[in-house]
Design an enzyme around this catalytic site. Structure first.
Site, mmCIF file in Angstrom:
data_model
loop_
_atom_site.group_PDB
_atom_site.id
_atom_site.type_symbol
_atom_site.label_atom_id
_atom_site.label_comp_id
_atom_site.label_asym_id
_atom_site.label_seq_id
_atom_site.Cartn_x
_atom_site.Cartn_y
_atom_site.Cartn_z
ATOM 1 N N ARG A 103 -37.622 10.555 10.312
ATOM 2 C CA ARG A 103 -36.374 11.309 10.487
ATOM 3 C C ARG A 103 -36.756 12.761 10.705
ATOM 4 N NH1 ARG A 103 -30.714 11.044 7.267
ATOM 5 N NH2 ARG A 103 -30.650 9.263 8.659
ATOM 6 N N HIS A 130 -29.935 7.974 17.109
ATOM 7 C CA HIS A 130 -29.988 7.319 15.800
ATOM 8 C C HIS A 130 -29.963 5.800 16.072
ATOM 9 C CE1 HIS A 130 -29.905 6.803 11.621
ATOM 10 N NE2 HIS A 130 -28.801 7.422 11.277
ATOM 11 N N GLN A 133 -29.033 3.180 13.421
ATOM 12 C CA GLN A 133 -27.601 3.238 13.132
ATOM 13 C C GLN A 133 -26.808 2.442 14.180
ATOM 14 O OE1 GLN A 133 -25.965 5.050 10.433
ATOM 15 N NE2 GLN A 133 -24.488 3.549 11.154
ATOM 16 N N ASP A 224 -17.983 10.586 13.103
ATOM 17 C CA ASP A 224 -19.169 11.101 12.414
ATOM 18 C C ASP A 224 -18.834 12.527 11.962
ATOM 19 O OD1 ASP A 224 -21.781 11.683 11.570
ATOM 20 O OD2 ASP A 224 -22.599 11.894 13.601
ATOM 21 N N CYS A 263 -20.710 6.379 10.440
ATOM 22 C CA CYS A 263 -22.104 6.194 10.033
ATOM 23 C C CYS A 263 -22.354 6.702 8.611
ATOM 24 C CB CYS A 263 -23.037 6.900 11.005
ATOM 25 S SG CYS A 263 -22.640 8.653 11.178
ATOM 26 N N ARG A 291 -27.296 -1.594 7.757
ATOM 27 C CA ARG A 291 -28.471 -0.768 8.044
ATOM 28 C C ARG A 291 -29.735 -1.470 7.547
ATOM 29 N NH1 ARG A 291 -28.390 4.722 8.727
ATOM 30 N NH2 ARG A 291 -30.624 4.365 9.005
HETATM 31 N N1 CP Z 1 -26.043 7.099 8.340
HETATM 32 C C1 CP Z 1 -27.147 7.652 7.811
HETATM 33 O O1 CP Z 1 -28.176 7.746 8.471
HETATM 34 O O2 CP Z 1 -27.019 8.042 6.510
HETATM 35 P P1 CP Z 1 -28.071 8.967 5.736
HETATM 36 O O3 CP Z 1 -28.087 10.297 6.405
HETATM 37 O O4 CP Z 1 -27.561 9.020 4.329
HETATM 38 O O5 CP Z 1 -29.425 8.307 5.812
HETATM 39 N N1 NVA Z 2 -24.744 13.396 13.268
HETATM 40 C C1 NVA Z 2 -25.138 13.282 11.878
HETATM 41 C C2 NVA Z 2 -25.521 11.871 11.564
HETATM 42 C C3 NVA Z 2 -25.833 11.621 10.101
HETATM 43 C C4 NVA Z 2 -26.256 10.203 9.851
HETATM 44 C C5 NVA Z 2 -26.295 14.230 11.607
HETATM 45 O O1 NVA Z 2 -27.190 14.363 12.461
HETATM 46 O O2 NVA Z 2 -26.308 14.843 10.537
#
Ligand code: CP
Ligand code: NVA
Length: 304
Positions: A103, A130, A133, A224, A263, A291
């Site tokens: 990440r 993502h 997701q 989101d 998400c 997930r």
């Molecule tokens: N949807 C998602 O990726 O959640 P987190 O940011 O909590 O991992």
């Molecule tokens: N668009 C959001 C998604 C979180 C899972 C972010 O990047 O923070």
């Protein structure tokens, strides 16, 4: 998985490979015992430049359920590439780990890790995509609808990572995905074009608009956060442009949608109201559960 070595985004996947993942995820879900040793002896590094709840916990618990071992690397105060070159980082990790899940802030970081890694690399969120997701999202829809290719999905809010992966995955699967965003937060034009090019071969429809009245007769509404992790914006600053895109009861009725997805993390009263989030129309918790199942299917496909 299409002989993919890495999963950095879903654009290169085929519908066949995605449906195979869905079937595997459903088998993993139905009979976890049967898969409890498939990753025995395998170690997976999960690295984070940003916070996480769902991703961290679903990879940790999911890998444990497959008999593997997850190693958490905290890069929140130690950006990748700062202490040592990314190529050395990737080459070293490849000596010990069987897979790298990352990440990161910038997609280029993952591309660089993948370039020098000799083990599979999985994108667990970056600025552009993502994919885990989106695969969990479509697995959830696959479980609740007869034919995902017939679905009309409207994404409301910020046209970034989650929106991009939804469009690309929907394009591969032949669905209709319309991104409804403030003009200032439209999805990346190159990714929209890429999704539309895929759609030309799959029968999907990929559209963007800023007008909420353009979405009528849609099956699913997706939203989101209005402020993504790391974005230097205040709520007061974004509120005027995003408020018309709030997912609330009036909007659900106006669009005629059966289901709502998010998400998460969600901001109740901002992009989604509690009465919608907690309603019978919400698939948000099954989506979060999935997930883990889809990621385990990805790990089994890449590693077992
Ligand atoms: N949807 C998602 O990726 O959640 P987190 O940011 O909590 O991992
Ligand atoms: N668009 C959001 C998604 C979180 C899972 C972010 O990047 O923070």
């Amino acid at each position: 998985m299409n002989n993919l070595q890495h999963l950095l985004d879903t654009a290169d996947m085929t519908a066949e490979s995605i449906f195979a993942l869905f079937e595997l995820a459903n088998n993993l879900k139905a009979d976890p015992e049967k898969f409890s040793n498939v990753l025995a002896g395998k170690s997976i590094v999960t690295l984070y430049e940003k916070p996480s709840l769902r991703t961290r916990v679903t990879f940790d618990i999911g890998i444990n359920k497959l008999g593997g071992h997850a190693v958490y690397l905290d890069h929140k105060d130690d950006p990748i590439g700062q202490r040592e070159a990314i190529q050395d980082y990737a080459k070293n990790l490849s000596q010990w780990a069987d897979c790298i899940v990352g990440r990161v802030f910038f997609h280029e970081t993952l591309e660089e890790i993948a370039k020098y890694s000799s083990v599979p690399v999985i994108n667990s969120l970056c600025d552009r995509y993502h994919p885990c997701q989106a695969l969990a999202d479509f697995l959830t829809l696959y479980e609740h609808h007869d034919d995902v290719s017939k679905l009309k999905i409207a994404y409301l809010g910020d046209g970034n990572n989650v929106c991009h992966s939804l469009m690309l995955t929907g394009a591969v699967l032949g669905a209709t995905v319309t991104a409804v965003t403030p003009i200032s937060h439209s999805p990346n034009a190159i990714i929209v074009k890429q999704a539309q090019d895929i759609a030309a071969n799959t029968g999907a429809t990929i559209q963007i608009t800023s007008n909420i009245n353009d979405v009528e007769g849609y099956d699913v509404i997706y939203t989101d956060t209005w402020i993504s992790m790391g974005a230097q914006k205040s709520l007061e600053h974004v509120l005027p442009s995003f408020l018309p895109y709030q997912v609330n009861k009036t909007l659900m009725k106006q669009v005629g949608a059966q289901h709502v997805l998010h998400c998460q993390p969600a901001h109740r009263g901002q992009e989604i109201t509690s009465d919608v989030m907690d309603s019978d129309q919400s698939l948000i918790l099954p989506q979060a559960e999935n997930r883990m199942h889809i990621q385990n299917a990805i790990l089994v496909s890449l590693l077992a």
